[in-house]
Design an enzyme around this catalytic site. Structure first.
Site, mmCIF file in Angstrom:
data_model
loop_
_atom_site.group_PDB
_atom_site.id
_atom_site.type_symbol
_atom_site.label_atom_id
_atom_site.label_comp_id
_atom_site.label_asym_id
_atom_site.label_seq_id
_atom_site.Cartn_x
_atom_site.Cartn_y
_atom_site.Cartn_z
ATOM 1 N N GLY A 7 -7.051 3.988 -3.868
ATOM 2 C CA GLY A 7 -6.080 3.942 -2.854
ATOM 3 C C GLY A 7 -5.972 5.612 -2.293
ATOM 4 O O GLY A 7 -5.164 6.189 -2.420
ATOM 5 N N ARG A 132 0.669 12.421 5.239
ATOM 6 C CA ARG A 132 -0.695 12.937 5.440
ATOM 7 C C ARG A 132 -0.460 13.588 6.836
ATOM 8 O O ARG A 132 -0.144 13.394 8.135
ATOM 9 C CB ARG A 132 -1.430 11.575 5.729
ATOM 10 N N LYS A 184 13.422 3.673 -10.798
ATOM 11 C CA LYS A 184 12.321 4.088 -9.165
ATOM 12 C C LYS A 184 12.971 2.658 -8.529
ATOM 13 O O LYS A 184 12.904 2.817 -7.165
ATOM 14 C CB LYS A 184 11.049 4.335 -9.210
ATOM 15 N N ASN A 188 14.142 3.122 -4.825
ATOM 16 C CA ASN A 188 13.990 2.930 -3.274
ATOM 17 C C ASN A 188 14.379 2.135 -2.140
ATOM 18 O O ASN A 188 14.446 1.729 -1.272
ATOM 19 C CB ASN A 188 12.157 2.168 -3.321
ATOM 20 N N ASN A 202 15.733 11.052 4.895
ATOM 21 C CA ASN A 202 16.624 11.319 4.074
ATOM 22 C C ASN A 202 18.188 11.271 3.397
ATOM 23 O O ASN A 202 19.033 10.354 3.444
ATOM 24 C CB ASN A 202 16.139 11.455 2.343
#
Length: 302
Positions: A7, A132, A184, A188, A202
């Protein structure tokens, strides 16, 4: 010790860089020769930007279909890809190979633990933020911390953490992973669908106009967690969500990044799991259900 990363997206690349900076050999498992060529064009280095500093970290690459043995495996694929991704490299796993799952969502970890019961298996969560910029070029958006715990007895016998993870400069904590996974998941489920549908970072969730929806959303999630026997935080989930939204104000959630890139989201493994557990316990979750349907509809149109 040699860690393979299954991944090679943003989180996979980030931890490949962190392992490499700790002096640990790392190989990225890539799907295609084209991806391997992209890495070769960058002199087989990952670029990690942290403020004004840029680290160039040497890594090697293999194709998933290669035949070399794997002794240590970090899985950072999307949650919905987990089972197929693990099956694709199962024949390469050495007896006793250590496996760490570092992913969003809930439920797939337990399924993999059943399928790969003979291997030491850990799960982890991270609050690190990373974007990224280009293939194998990353920008750190938040250092965060990573919590890891064993999923089976084979892992517990090996130790609280997999080999080498205590050497990372990044903060890594051994933890009760079941509770950490639920924490988590709850965060999320509260932040990701809303920010994705609003197309906003956010911190924008701190605006007063979103407080009623966010409050109801958190109350539903807490009710589902309680029905499943899970205690989330010492303070209300809403307080925790607001703090994280403030601390990561400029960050874009992974679901928003998926929307922006035209990728499938992990909504089924996050909000979908919450709704499925609500149904199982006879609970109503109208706010979560509305968000689930909206995200599924939107990604179906992409």
């Amino acid at each position: 010790m040699h860690w393979h990363i299954l991944g090679a997206g943003a989180i996979g690349g980030l931890f490949a860089a962190r392992l490499g900076l700790a002096g640990i050999d790392v190989s990225l498992l890539l799907r295609s020769p084209q991806r391997r060529e992209q890495l070769k064009q960058q002199a087989n280095r990952l670029s990690l930007q942290d403020g004004d500093r840029v680290e160039e970290v040497p890594v090697s690459a293999e194709l998933i279909d290669d035949q070399g043995p794997i002794s240590h495996l970090l899985v950072t694929t999307k949650a919905y890809d987990s089972a197929a991704a693990m099956e694709s490299i199962a024949s390469r796993l050495q007896p006793g190979a250590q496996i760490l799952l570092l992913q969003n969502g809930y439920g797939h970890q337990q399924q993999i633990a059943q399928t790969f019961a003979n291997w030491p298996l850990w799960a982890g969560i991270t609050t690190s933020g990373v974007r990224r910029l280009a293939p194998f070029q990353l920008k750190l958006a938040g250092e965060g911390e990573t919590r890891i715990g064993p999923l089976n007895q084979a892992a517990a016998l090996c130790g609280a953490l997999p080999d080498g993870w205590h050497r990372l400069k990044h903060r890594v904590i051994a933890t009760d992973i079941e509770r950490a996974l639920w924490q988590k998941l709850a965060i999320n489920a509260a932040i990701n669908p809303l920010t994705a549908l609003l197309d906003r970072p956010n911190g924008d969730l701190l605006e007063a106009q979103y407080r009623p929806q966010l409050t109801a959303l958190c109350q539903e999630i807490e009710a589902v967690a309680s029905a499943c026997g899970q205690s989330l935080f010492d303070n209300p989930l809403l307080d925790q969500v607001l703090k994280i939204a403030e601390d990561t104000a400029e960050n874009r959630s992974s679901m928003l990044e998926d929307f922006s890139a035209g990728r499938r989201t992990e909504i089924d493994q996050i909000t979908g799991f919450i709704c499925a557990e609500a149904d199982r316990h006879g609970l109503e979750t109208p706010v979560n259900r509305e968000l689930l349907n909206a995200v599924v509809y939107r990604q179906g149109r992409a």
